[in-house]
Write a protein that holds these residues in place. Sequence first.
Motif, PDB file in Angstrom:
ATOM      1  N   ALA A   1      47.068  30.725  29.198  1.00 34.72           N
ATOM      2  CA  ALA A   1      46.571  29.366  29.435  1.00 34.72           C
ATOM      3  C   ALA A   1      47.260  28.731  30.637  1.00 34.72           C
ATOM      4  O   ALA A   1      46.626  28.057  31.461  1.00 34.72           O
ATOM      5  CB  ALA A   1      46.786  28.504  28.187  1.00 34.72           C
ATOM      6  N   TRP A   2      48.566  28.959  30.755  1.00 31.98           N
ATOM      7  CA  TRP A   2      49.330  28.407  31.880  1.00 31.98           C
ATOM      8  C   TRP A   2      48.857  29.014  33.205  1.00 31.98           C
ATOM      9  O   TRP A   2      48.638  28.297  34.190  1.00 31.98           O
ATOM     10  CB  TRP A   2      50.808  28.681  31.651  1.00 31.98           C
ATOM     11  CG  TRP A   2      51.726  28.294  32.760  1.00 31.98           C
ATOM     12  CD1 TRP A   2      52.429  29.141  33.572  1.00 31.98           C
ATOM     13  CD2 TRP A   2      52.089  26.971  33.178  1.00 31.98           C
ATOM     14  NE1 TRP A   2      53.185  28.431  34.458  1.00 31.98           N
ATOM     15  CE2 TRP A   2      52.997  27.092  34.245  1.00 31.98           C
ATOM     16  CE3 TRP A   2      51.713  25.697  32.755  1.00 31.98           C
ATOM     17  CZ2 TRP A   2      53.547  25.997  34.897  1.00 31.98           C
ATOM     18  CZ3 TRP A   2      52.263  24.595  33.399  1.00 31.98           C
ATOM     19  CH2 TRP A   2      53.170  24.741  34.451  1.00 31.98           C
ATOM     20  N   ASN A   3      48.648  30.305  33.232  1.00 29.61           N
ATOM     21  CA  ASN A   3      48.208  30.963  34.459  1.00 29.61           C
ATOM     22  C   ASN A   3      46.781  30.588  34.830  1.00 29.61           C
ATOM     23  O   ASN A   3      46.431  30.529  36.012  1.00 29.61           O
ATOM     24  CB  ASN A   3      48.327  32.480  34.316  1.00 29.61           C
ATOM     25  CG  ASN A   3      49.766  32.944  34.274  1.00 29.61           C
ATOM     26  OD1 ASN A   3      50.670  32.258  34.738  1.00 29.61           O
ATOM     27  ND2 ASN A   3      49.996  34.112  33.695  1.00 29.61           N
ATOM     28  N   ALA A   4      45.950  30.315  33.816  1.00 32.29           N
ATOM     29  CA  ALA A   4      44.544  30.021  34.077  1.00 32.29           C
ATOM     30  C   ALA A   4      44.321  28.572  34.500  1.00 32.29           C
ATOM     31  O   ALA A   4      43.524  28.294  35.398  1.00 32.29           O
ATOM     32  CB  ALA A   4      43.710  30.328  32.829  1.00 32.29           C
ATOM     33  N   ALA A   5      45.010  27.643  33.845  1.00 27.63           N
ATOM     34  CA  ALA A   5      44.707  26.226  34.063  1.00 27.63           C
ATOM     35  C   ALA A   5      45.801  25.468  34.797  1.00 27.63           C
ATOM     36  O   ALA A   5      45.520  24.565  35.579  1.00 27.63           O
ATOM     37  CB  ALA A   5      44.419  25.549  32.711  1.00 27.63           C
ATOM     38  N   ARG A   6      47.054  25.819  34.497  1.00 29.20           N
ATOM     39  CA  ARG A   6      48.209  25.142  35.093  1.00 29.20           C
ATOM     40  C   ARG A   6      48.080  23.621  34.960  1.00 29.20           C
ATOM     41  O   ARG A   6      48.157  23.092  33.873  1.00 29.20           O
ATOM     42  CB  ARG A   6      48.369  25.578  36.544  1.00 29.20           C
ATOM     43  CG  ARG A   6      49.762  25.355  37.162  1.00 29.20           C
ATOM     44  CD  ARG A   6      50.855  26.159  36.472  1.00 29.20           C
ATOM     45  NE  ARG A   6      50.671  27.565  36.413  1.00 29.20           N
ATOM     46  CZ  ARG A   6      51.362  28.477  37.083  1.00 29.20           C
ATOM     47  NH1 ARG A   6      52.256  28.105  37.961  1.00 29.20           N
ATOM     48  NH2 ARG A   6      51.177  29.758  36.887  1.00 29.20           N
ATOM     49  N   HIS A   7      47.835  22.891  36.023  1.00 34.05           N
ATOM     50  CA  HIS A   7      47.786  21.432  35.940  1.00 34.05           C
ATOM     51  C   HIS A   7      46.365  20.877  36.027  1.00 34.05           C
ATOM     52  O   HIS A   7      46.176  19.671  36.132  1.00 34.05           O
ATOM     53  CB  HIS A   7      48.647  20.828  37.049  1.00 34.05           C
ATOM     54  CG  HIS A   7      50.059  21.317  37.018  1.00 34.05           C
ATOM     55  ND1 HIS A   7      50.889  21.132  35.936  1.00 34.05           N
ATOM     56  CD2 HIS A   7      50.786  22.032  37.926  1.00 34.05           C
ATOM     57  CE1 HIS A   7      52.072  21.689  36.189  1.00 34.05           C
ATOM     58  NE2 HIS A   7      52.021  22.244  37.375  1.00 34.05           N
ATOM     59  N   GLY A   8      45.371  21.749  35.983  1.00 33.17           N
ATOM     60  CA  GLY A   8      43.987  21.292  36.057  1.00 33.17           C
ATOM     61  C   GLY A   8      43.419  20.949  34.695  1.00 33.17           C
ATOM     62  O   GLY A   8      44.144  20.803  33.707  1.00 33.17           O
ATOM     63  N   ASN A   9      42.104  20.844  34.632  1.00 33.77           N
ATOM     64  CA  ASN A   9      41.430  20.541  33.367  1.00 33.77           C
ATOM     65  C   ASN A   9      41.730  21.633  32.347  1.00 33.77           C
ATOM     66  O   ASN A   9      41.621  22.819  32.629  1.00 33.77           O
ATOM     67  CB  ASN A   9      39.918  20.439  33.589  1.00 33.77           C
ATOM     68  CG  ASN A   9      39.549  19.238  34.436  1.00 33.77           C
ATOM     69  OD1 ASN A   9      40.265  18.229  34.443  1.00 33.77           O
ATOM     70  ND2 ASN A   9      38.429  19.325  35.142  1.00 33.77           N
ATOM     71  N   GLY A  10      42.109  21.191  31.163  1.00 32.21           N
ATOM     72  CA  GLY A  10      42.456  22.130  30.109  1.00 32.21           C
ATOM     73  C   GLY A  10      43.874  22.650  30.185  1.00 32.21           C
ATOM     74  O   GLY A  10      44.280  23.458  29.353  1.00 32.21           O
ATOM     75  N   GLY A  11      44.621  22.202  31.187  1.00 26.81           N
ATOM     76  CA  GLY A  11      45.998  22.667  31.323  1.00 26.81           C
ATOM     77  C   GLY A  11      47.001  21.595  30.965  1.00 26.81           C
ATOM     78  O   GLY A  11      46.850  20.904  29.951  1.00 26.81           O
ATOM     79  N   TRP A  12      48.020  21.448  31.809  1.00 25.00           N
ATOM     80  CA  TRP A  12      49.096  20.494  31.585  1.00 25.00           C
ATOM     81  C   TRP A  12      49.059  19.444  32.704  1.00 25.00           C
ATOM     82  O   TRP A  12      49.823  19.519  33.672  1.00 25.00           O
ATOM     83  CB  TRP A  12      50.442  21.210  31.573  1.00 25.00           C
ATOM     84  CG  TRP A  12      50.727  21.947  30.306  1.00 25.00           C
ATOM     85  CD1 TRP A  12      51.538  21.552  29.291  1.00 25.00           C
ATOM     86  CD2 TRP A  12      50.195  23.222  29.911  1.00 25.00           C
ATOM     87  NE1 TRP A  12      51.546  22.491  28.289  1.00 25.00           N
ATOM     88  CE2 TRP A  12      50.729  23.525  28.639  1.00 25.00           C
ATOM     89  CE3 TRP A  12      49.320  24.129  30.502  1.00 25.00           C
ATOM     90  CZ2 TRP A  12      50.418  24.700  27.960  1.00 25.00           C
ATOM     91  CZ3 TRP A  12      48.994  25.290  29.826  1.00 25.00           C
ATOM     92  CH2 TRP A  12      49.543  25.566  28.568  1.00 25.00           C
ATOM     93  N   PRO A  13      48.140  18.461  32.608  1.00 29.10           N
ATOM     94  CA  PRO A  13      48.015  17.479  33.692  1.00 29.10           C
ATOM     95  C   PRO A  13      49.237  16.591  33.837  1.00 29.10           C
ATOM     96  O   PRO A  13      49.467  16.015  34.899  1.00 29.10           O
ATOM     97  CB  PRO A  13      46.772  16.674  33.295  1.00 29.10           C
ATOM     98  CG  PRO A  13      46.687  16.827  31.801  1.00 29.10           C
ATOM     99  CD  PRO A  13      47.184  18.211  31.509  1.00 29.10           C
ATOM    100  N   LYS A  14      50.019  16.451  32.768  1.00 34.66           N
ATOM    101  CA  LYS A  14      51.284  15.715  32.841  1.00 34.66           C
ATOM    102  C   LYS A  14      52.405  16.737  32.748  1.00 34.66           C
ATOM    103  O   LYS A  14      52.528  17.448  31.743  1.00 34.66           O
ATOM    104  CB  LYS A  14      51.396  14.699  31.706  1.00 34.66           C
ATOM    105  CG  LYS A  14      50.353  13.599  31.750  1.00 34.66           C
ATOM    106  CD  LYS A  14      50.554  12.601  30.614  1.00 34.66           C
ATOM    107  CE  LYS A  14      49.537  11.480  30.690  1.00 34.66           C
ATOM    108  NZ  LYS A  14      49.737  10.484  29.605  1.00 34.66           N
ATOM    109  N   PHE A  15      53.234  16.802  33.802  1.00 40.72           N
ATOM    110  CA  PHE A  15      54.247  17.859  33.815  1.00 40.72           C
ATOM    111  C   PHE A  15      55.406  17.443  34.702  1.00 40.72           C
ATOM    112  O   PHE A  15      55.210  16.958  35.817  1.00 40.72           O
ATOM    113  CB  PHE A  15      53.644  19.165  34.341  1.00 40.72           C
ATOM    114  CG  PHE A  15      54.426  20.391  33.967  1.00 40.72           C
ATOM    115  CD1 PHE A  15      54.287  20.968  32.724  1.00 40.72           C
ATOM    116  CD2 PHE A  15      55.303  20.969  34.872  1.00 40.72           C
ATOM    117  CE1 PHE A  15      55.011  22.106  32.370  1.00 40.72           C
ATOM    118  CE2 PHE A  15      56.028  22.095  34.541  1.00 40.72           C
ATOM    119  CZ  PHE A  15      55.884  22.664  33.286  1.00 40.72           C
ATOM    120  N   LEU A  16      56.612  17.628  34.167  1.00 42.22           N
ATOM    121  CA  LEU A  16      57.830  17.409  34.940  1.00 42.22           C
ATOM    122  C   LEU A  16      58.187  18.729  35.611  1.00 42.22           C
ATOM    123  O   LEU A  16      58.613  19.676  34.961  1.00 42.22           O
ATOM    124  CB  LEU A  16      58.959  16.939  34.027  1.00 42.22           C
ATOM    125  CG  LEU A  16      60.331  16.738  34.681  1.00 42.22           C
ATOM    126  CD1 LEU A  16      60.263  15.685  35.777  1.00 42.22           C
ATOM    127  CD2 LEU A  16      61.372  16.345  33.626  1.00 42.22           C
TER     128      LEU A  16
END
Length: 493
Positions: free
Chosen positions: A12-27
């Motif tokens: 999931a991290w490799n596919a979406a990262r910070h986009g839709n379905g990923g981690w849009p909020k991230f430190l």
Amino acid sequence: MPAPTESKLTDAWNAARHGNGGWPKFLSGIRIAGLRGWDAELVEFRYPVVAIAGVNGAGKSTVLKAAAAAYRAPENGAAATYYPDDFFPKTPWEEVAGVSLIYDIRLGDQSRTITVRKPSSRWRGAPERVERATYFLDISRIQPANTQIGYGRTAQEVISRGTSEPLSADQVAQLSRTLGRKYEYARIERGAGKQVGVLSQNGVEYSNFHQGAGEDSILDLIALISAIPDYSLVVIDEVEASLHPQAQRVLITEFLDLAHRKRLQIIFSTHSPFVLEQLPSVARMFIAVDRDSKRKVLYGVSSDFALNLMDNERHEELDIYCEDHQAEYLIERILAVGAADKPDLLQRLRITPVGPASTVISLATIAAADKLPRKSVCVVDAEQSPGDNYMVLPGTQAPERELLEAFTDAEWTAVAERLGRYAGDVLDAKDAAMQIPNHHAWIGEIARLIGGTMRKSKVWEAVADVWVRDILGDEQAKKWCEPIVAAVPAHDP
């Protein structure tokens, strides 16, 4: 070996990262300056779940507290807003000034830099922080309730004024899996600003006034993390506290699953190799402190390496750091042949896999400056470019290619003899395995095709033994070993 839930999170991290379905909020990172010995070093968070290891005093808690102060809480929610002054106050013994915390914040496809600083007497920049639910759990969470003054009065207050919040069936199952015990139900009783956890096992109900510290802390932790909003940041000091090794492993398995399902970011400190082993290399971080108190953050370290530097009960005189277990065994065999006239050499050193070549090379820089606790030699695989501060394994290719592609049928026959298998079976297995484009999979595929009780490690050891003896040879082995032999401290006459 990483936890069974790691692959879903990584995918999931490799596919979406910070986009839709990923981690849009991230430190993504923090640069800490002027605080508890930190001198503008950057700490990066490269995965949704990150473990920070290091000796006591390395600065793990400083990183955690700085992370907890990165955001302000949403106005409508249970999360608290943490301020830098909550964690780094001025006291009669400490003058906190000249401090800056520079945060790299991801908001979807946007990256923002937020600076919170305290040039003299006041913190500045806190109102500009981004909104995000943040939860911080420090080591006080494991203090058993029955050690707290007035715990009997607390129980009466919770019963008389409180509310009862039963854990869901999924949460109870998580609790049971983590502690390896079957619980019928669990609930949290809240009242007067306090809470009491209640468990039932084998028909017997008992509160956290009579629970072990592990049961108490895990009940609270699972109840909290399972209920928090998606995309939250969770920060935990000493995640393994009061938990036995099996519980530590299962807890990290649950964390990885929750991070995947709820898109959480979880950052914690640890001293436990059992915790580190459950995580992929990208999730492991080690804060190294040299003899001049300078810090260097190492990423992708192995659990063996972290334990090596955190363990004071060591008697070896030289550390050898390499990339993985294949390199570890190959180095051992080269030393056994190349330094055969020094039979005590292998007893005087330790070979430790630490992670990818970039980690070994970073460590080599520290070792070259004589900043590690013991004299150290760093060795990278043969496909890496030579450098001044580290050694390279013999050859020009990755170890699997270097060894297997050098073998003729005669060497494979010798391997088969060591494995106790027919030469034809081993030759057929290697022919099929070496058709796979990924050379890292060759040894495992040979073991699988040979079948029976054959292990990947056993195949690699046989291949390495034959290669060192018949391909590398005594003279080349001796020449390669010279820097290591020279690095071992001479015995007093």
